[in-house]
Design a protein around this motif. Sequence first.
Motif, PDB file in Angstrom:
ATOM      1  N   TRP A  15      69.247  23.804  57.367  1.00 22.09           N
ATOM      2  CA  TRP A  15      70.358  22.963  57.819  1.00 22.09           C
ATOM      3  C   TRP A  15      69.970  21.482  57.767  1.00 22.09           C
ATOM      4  O   TRP A  15      70.732  20.637  57.307  1.00 22.09           O
ATOM      5  N   LYS A  16      68.775  21.158  58.208  1.00 23.69           N
ATOM      6  CA  LYS A  16      68.319  19.762  58.172  1.00 23.69           C
ATOM      7  C   LYS A  16      68.258  19.243  56.728  1.00 23.69           C
ATOM      8  O   LYS A  16      68.688  18.121  56.446  1.00 23.69           O
ATOM      9  N   LEU A  17      67.748  20.069  55.824  1.00 21.87           N
ATOM     10  CA  LEU A  17      67.667  19.662  54.423  1.00 21.87           C
ATOM     11  C   LEU A  17      69.063  19.556  53.813  1.00 21.87           C
ATOM     12  O   LEU A  17      69.343  18.648  53.019  1.00 21.87           O
ATOM     13  N   ARG A  18      69.948  20.447  54.213  1.00 17.55           N
ATOM     14  CA  ARG A  18      71.336  20.407  53.724  1.00 17.55           C
ATOM     15  C   ARG A  18      72.012  19.107  54.157  1.00 17.55           C
ATOM     16  O   ARG A  18      72.702  18.466  53.350  1.00 17.55           O
ATOM     17  N   LEU A  19      71.836  18.707  55.389  1.00 18.29           N
ATOM     18  CA  LEU A  19      72.431  17.442  55.860  1.00 18.29           C
ATOM     19  C   LEU A  19      71.860  16.258  55.081  1.00 18.29           C
ATOM     20  O   LEU A  19      72.586  15.329  54.724  1.00 18.29           O
ATOM     21  N   GLN A  20      70.558  16.292  54.815  1.00 22.02           N
ATOM     22  CA  GLN A  20      69.939  15.231  54.010  1.00 22.02           C
ATOM     23  C   GLN A  20      70.581  15.182  52.625  1.00 22.02           C
ATOM     24  O   GLN A  20      70.900  14.114  52.111  1.00 22.02           O
ATOM     25  N   ALA A  21      70.781  16.343  52.025  1.00 28.84           N
ATOM     26  CA  ALA A  21      71.392  16.417  50.691  1.00 28.84           C
ATOM     27  C   ALA A  21      72.797  15.825  50.704  1.00 28.84           C
ATOM     28  O   ALA A  21      73.166  15.040  49.815  1.00 28.84           O
ATOM     29  N   LEU A  22      73.576  16.191  51.703  1.00 24.55           N
ATOM     30  CA  LEU A  22      74.958  15.705  51.785  1.00 24.55           C
ATOM     31  C   LEU A  22      75.014  14.192  52.013  1.00 24.55           C
ATOM     32  O   LEU A  22      75.910  13.523  51.497  1.00 24.55           O
ATOM     33  N   GLN A  23      74.057  13.660  52.763  1.00 25.38           N
ATOM     34  CA  GLN A  23      74.012  12.213  52.988  1.00 25.38           C
ATOM     35  C   GLN A  23      73.536  11.466  51.747  1.00 25.38           C
ATOM     36  O   GLN A  23      74.104  10.450  51.377  1.00 25.38           O
ATOM     37  N   ASN A  24      72.469  11.964  51.114  1.00 26.68           N
ATOM     38  CA  ASN A  24      71.859  11.250  49.995  1.00 26.68           C
ATOM     39  C   ASN A  24      72.639  11.382  48.694  1.00 26.68           C
ATOM     40  O   ASN A  24      72.555  10.497  47.840  1.00 26.68           O
ATOM     41  N   HIS A  25      73.359  12.486  48.525  1.00 28.99           N
ATOM     42  CA  HIS A  25      74.054  12.745  47.259  1.00 28.99           C
ATOM     43  C   HIS A  25      75.462  13.283  47.498  1.00 28.99           C
ATOM     44  O   HIS A  25      75.759  14.429  47.137  1.00 28.99           O
ATOM     45  N   PRO A  26      76.339  12.486  48.060  1.00 26.90           N
ATOM     46  CA  PRO A  26      77.692  12.971  48.328  1.00 26.90           C
ATOM     47  C   PRO A  26      78.448  13.370  47.063  1.00 26.90           C
ATOM     48  O   PRO A  26      79.356  14.199  47.122  1.00 26.90           O
ATOM     49  N   ASP A  27      78.023  12.836  45.914  1.00 25.44           N
ATOM     50  CA  ASP A  27      78.686  13.157  44.650  1.00 25.44           C
ATOM     51  C   ASP A  27      78.289  14.527  44.115  1.00 25.44           C
ATOM     52  O   ASP A  27      78.911  15.037  43.179  1.00 25.44           O
ATOM     53  N   ALA A  28      77.279  15.156  44.699  1.00 29.18           N
ATOM     54  CA  ALA A  28      76.756  16.406  44.157  1.00 29.18           C
ATOM     55  C   ALA A  28      77.292  17.655  44.856  1.00 29.18           C
ATOM     56  O   ALA A  28      77.042  18.763  44.391  1.00 29.18           O
ATOM     57  N   PHE A  29      78.012  17.484  45.949  1.00 34.65           N
ATOM     58  CA  PHE A  29      78.445  18.638  46.733  1.00 34.65           C
ATOM     59  C   PHE A  29      79.904  18.501  47.123  1.00 34.65           C
ATOM     60  O   PHE A  29      80.371  17.398  47.431  1.00 34.65           O
ATOM     61  N   SER A  30      80.618  19.624  47.159  1.00 33.88           N
ATOM     62  CA  SER A  30      82.033  19.569  47.539  1.00 33.88           C
ATOM     63  C   SER A  30      82.210  19.377  49.039  1.00 33.88           C
ATOM     64  O   SER A  30      83.231  18.873  49.487  1.00 33.88           O
ATOM     65  N   ILE A 121      74.822  33.360  34.664  1.00 33.41           N
ATOM     66  CA  ILE A 121      74.791  32.447  35.811  1.00 33.41           C
ATOM     67  C   ILE A 121      75.635  31.233  35.444  1.00 33.41           C
ATOM     68  O   ILE A 121      75.439  30.632  34.384  1.00 33.41           O
ATOM     69  N   ASN A 122      76.545  30.882  36.320  1.00 25.72           N
ATOM     70  CA  ASN A 122      77.347  29.671  36.157  1.00 25.72           C
ATOM     71  C   ASN A 122      76.904  28.630  37.180  1.00 25.72           C
ATOM     72  O   ASN A 122      76.416  28.971  38.259  1.00 25.72           O
ATOM     73  N   LEU A 123      77.107  27.367  36.832  1.00 25.05           N
ATOM     74  CA  LEU A 123      76.847  26.287  37.772  1.00 25.05           C
ATOM     75  C   LEU A 123      77.740  25.101  37.447  1.00 25.05           C
ATOM     76  O   LEU A 123      78.333  25.032  36.367  1.00 25.05           O
ATOM     77  N   VAL A 124      77.817  24.202  38.383  1.00 28.13           N
ATOM     78  CA  VAL A 124      78.549  22.952  38.224  1.00 28.13           C
ATOM     79  C   VAL A 124      77.600  21.831  38.623  1.00 28.13           C
ATOM     80  O   VAL A 124      76.927  21.921  39.651  1.00 28.13           O
ATOM     81  N   VAL A 125      77.539  20.783  37.792  1.00 28.42           N
ATOM     82  CA  VAL A 125      76.689  19.635  38.095  1.00 28.42           C
ATOM     83  C   VAL A 125      77.528  18.370  37.955  1.00 28.42           C
ATOM     84  O   VAL A 125      78.363  18.269  37.051  1.00 28.42           O
ATOM     85  N   ALA A 126      77.327  17.436  38.855  1.00 26.33           N
ATOM     86  CA  ALA A 126      78.069  16.176  38.806  1.00 26.33           C
ATOM     87  C   ALA A 126      77.692  15.406  37.546  1.00 26.33           C
ATOM     88  O   ALA A 126      76.511  15.312  37.192  1.00 26.33           O
ATOM     89  N   ALA A 127      78.689  14.847  36.891  1.00 29.14           N
ATOM     90  CA  ALA A 127      78.442  14.039  35.690  1.00 29.14           C
ATOM     91  C   ALA A 127      77.601  12.814  36.024  1.00 29.14           C
ATOM     92  O   ALA A 127      76.982  12.232  35.131  1.00 29.14           O
ATOM     93  N   THR A 128      77.541  12.451  37.284  1.00 28.21           N
ATOM     94  CA  THR A 128      76.745  11.308  37.736  1.00 28.21           C
ATOM     95  C   THR A 128      75.260  11.653  37.876  1.00 28.21           C
ATOM     96  O   THR A 128      74.473  10.798  38.274  1.00 28.21           O
ATOM     97  N   ASN A 129      74.882  12.901  37.568  1.00 29.61           N
ATOM     98  CA  ASN A 129      73.507  13.337  37.736  1.00 29.61           C
ATOM     99  C   ASN A 129      72.933  13.863  36.412  1.00 29.61           C
ATOM    100  O   ASN A 129      72.697  15.072  36.260  1.00 29.61           O
ATOM    101  N   PRO A 130      72.667  12.972  35.455  1.00 28.93           N
ATOM    102  CA  PRO A 130      72.149  13.422  34.162  1.00 28.93           C
ATOM    103  C   PRO A 130      70.760  14.056  34.251  1.00 28.93           C
ATOM    104  O   PRO A 130      70.410  14.902  33.426  1.00 28.93           O
TER     105      PRO A 130
END
Length: 175
Positions: A15-30, A121-130
């Motif tokens: 959960w702590k790492l997830r919150l860090q991810a959402l704060q640092n990379h809002p463009d990468a997660f829905s 396996i399918n995935l989605v990646v933000a175009a802002t993350n080359p």
Amino acid sequence: MKIRKLTAADAEAYWKLRLQALQNHPDAFSTSYEDAVKQEDPIGRMQNNLENPDTETYGIFIDDLLAGNATLRYETPAKLRHRADLVAVYLAPETRGRGLGKMLISRMIQAAREREGIEKINLVVAATNPTAKHVYEQAGFKQFGIEDFALKIENTYISEIHMTLILEEENELHL
């Protein structure tokens, strides 16, 4: 460095790492950070998610600290059971550039191959993350579409790149 499947006991660290991810990379997660922190009993939800038989979450541990994670979400409808979605991939900033992302993605591919009936396996990646897109391409994923205006953060739109890996083809590539 160790990669292992996460369990309910890892929920708080996840959960702590997830919150860090959402704060640092809002463009990468829905999910937005603001929506995530409003959730009731997030640790309990994480425990349930980590014990769900239709998902597998793996973590990278450095000095016994969770430094990265990724989840495979398995489809359950009969016509979709051959598919898995790779979601919630994140590496803490201090771990990047060391090949850990590539190792984590390789482990996720291995986990999917070990699951009976999984063919792709399918995935989605933000175009802002080359950089992430490149890691996925190195692992054998191929782009099959782009969704423009997929996410909206304030007045900025983010496109998402849809990618897939057919496991049979992946096997042929590495023979």
